[in-house]
Design a protein around this motif. Structure first.
Motif, short mmCIF file in Angstrom:
data_model
loop_
_atom_site.label_atom_id
_atom_site.label_comp_id
_atom_site.label_asym_id
_atom_site.label_seq_id
_atom_site.Cartn_x
_atom_site.Cartn_y
_atom_site.Cartn_z
N THR A 1 23.13 78.21 38.45
CA THR A 1 22.30 79.26 38.55
C THR A 1 22.68 80.09 37.06
O THR A 1 23.92 80.31 36.98
CB THR A 1 21.99 80.28 39.65
N TYR A 2 21.59 80.65 36.71
CA TYR A 2 21.88 81.32 35.67
C TYR A 2 20.99 82.59 35.60
O TYR A 2 19.80 82.67 36.14
CB TYR A 2 21.30 80.70 34.33
N LEU B 1 22.63 74.17 27.15
CA LEU B 1 22.59 73.75 28.39
C LEU B 1 21.78 72.37 28.68
O LEU B 1 22.01 71.59 29.41
CB LEU B 1 22.11 74.91 29.56
N GLN C 1 14.61 73.68 34.80
CA GLN C 1 15.02 74.00 36.22
C GLN C 1 15.40 72.71 36.76
O GLN C 1 16.34 72.93 37.84
CB GLN C 1 13.67 74.37 36.81
N LEU D 1 19.02 72.30 35.98
CA LEU D 1 19.77 73.33 36.58
C LEU D 1 20.17 72.83 38.04
O LEU D 1 21.34 72.92 38.50
CB LEU D 1 19.26 74.51 36.77
N GLU D 2 18.92 72.26 38.71
CA GLU D 2 19.46 71.48 40.11
C GLU D 2 20.48 70.51 40.25
O GLU D 2 21.18 70.37 41.01
CB GLU D 2 18.02 71.35 40.70
#
Length: 192
Positions: A138-139, A182, A129, A132-133
């Motif tokens: 977004t996924y 990722l 998370q 991702l930020e």
């Protein structure tokens, strides 16, 4: 002892107790073999943890030997003990008996330093998370899925670990691979 008051069997945690509780936190379930061979826990000590309500006992069919084997897991009270005494949270979320024991087999194949570096699926979700930020992306939940755990190997590489059962489809495996990609980490898959 006052009337009606239960005797407490585990009064102080030993180093071996702490290693056992850490393993339960990271793997979910442990077999009698894990407790005896890997952690050298005495049967009486394990029984005392049961008597105090920290562990619960169950039985699971071993498909190879076709015999029932004893398995143990933390109760809610046991998770509270781990949180309070070892300051550990993000408990491994049990998937199923065989799956959990396969995670435990991997965990115990590691040296102690690698075991202490183990991160659970919940911790990995938080790392993802944050990543991702950073990326501003977004996924979809089905596109990416955290692995069962991760550890730092002797050479310093972080290795993601996932147990895959026959119930996993291609999409679930791809979601684990996407997670590794990722994060830029290596993925080790064990099939049971």
């Amino acid at each position: 002892m006052a009337r009606g008051q239960k005797k407490q069997y585990v009064k102080k945690l030993t180093t071996k107790d702490e290693e056992m509780l850490r393993a339960f936190r990271n793997c979910g379930r442990l077999s009698s073999k894990h407790l005896k061979s890997e952690l050298t826990m005495a049967d009486k000590r394990v029984l005392n943890f049961q008597r105090d309500g920290y562990l619960e006992h169950g039985r699971l069919l071993n498909p190879k030997t076709r015999e029932m084997e004893s398995v143990f897991q933390l109760t809610d009270k046991g998770r509270g003990l781990v949180d309070a005494q070892l300051n550990l949270s993000h408990f491994y979320k049990s998937v199923g008996g065989r799956h959990d024991l396969a995670v435990a087999d991997k965990y115990f194949s590691l040296n102690q330093e690698e075991q202490h570096s183990w991160r659970t699926e919940g911790e990995l979700r938080e790392v993802f998370q944050a990543r991702l930020e950073e990326l501003g992306g977004t996924y979809q939940a089905k596109e990416v899925s955290a692995t069962d755990g991760a550890y730092v190997a002797r050479d310093g590489r972080t290795i993601l670990f996932e147990v895959v059962t026959r119930n996993y489809g291609k999409a679930e495996i791809q979601a684990k691979e996407n997670f590794a990609t990722l994060l830029g980490l290596e993925l080790e898959i064990s099939k049971t």
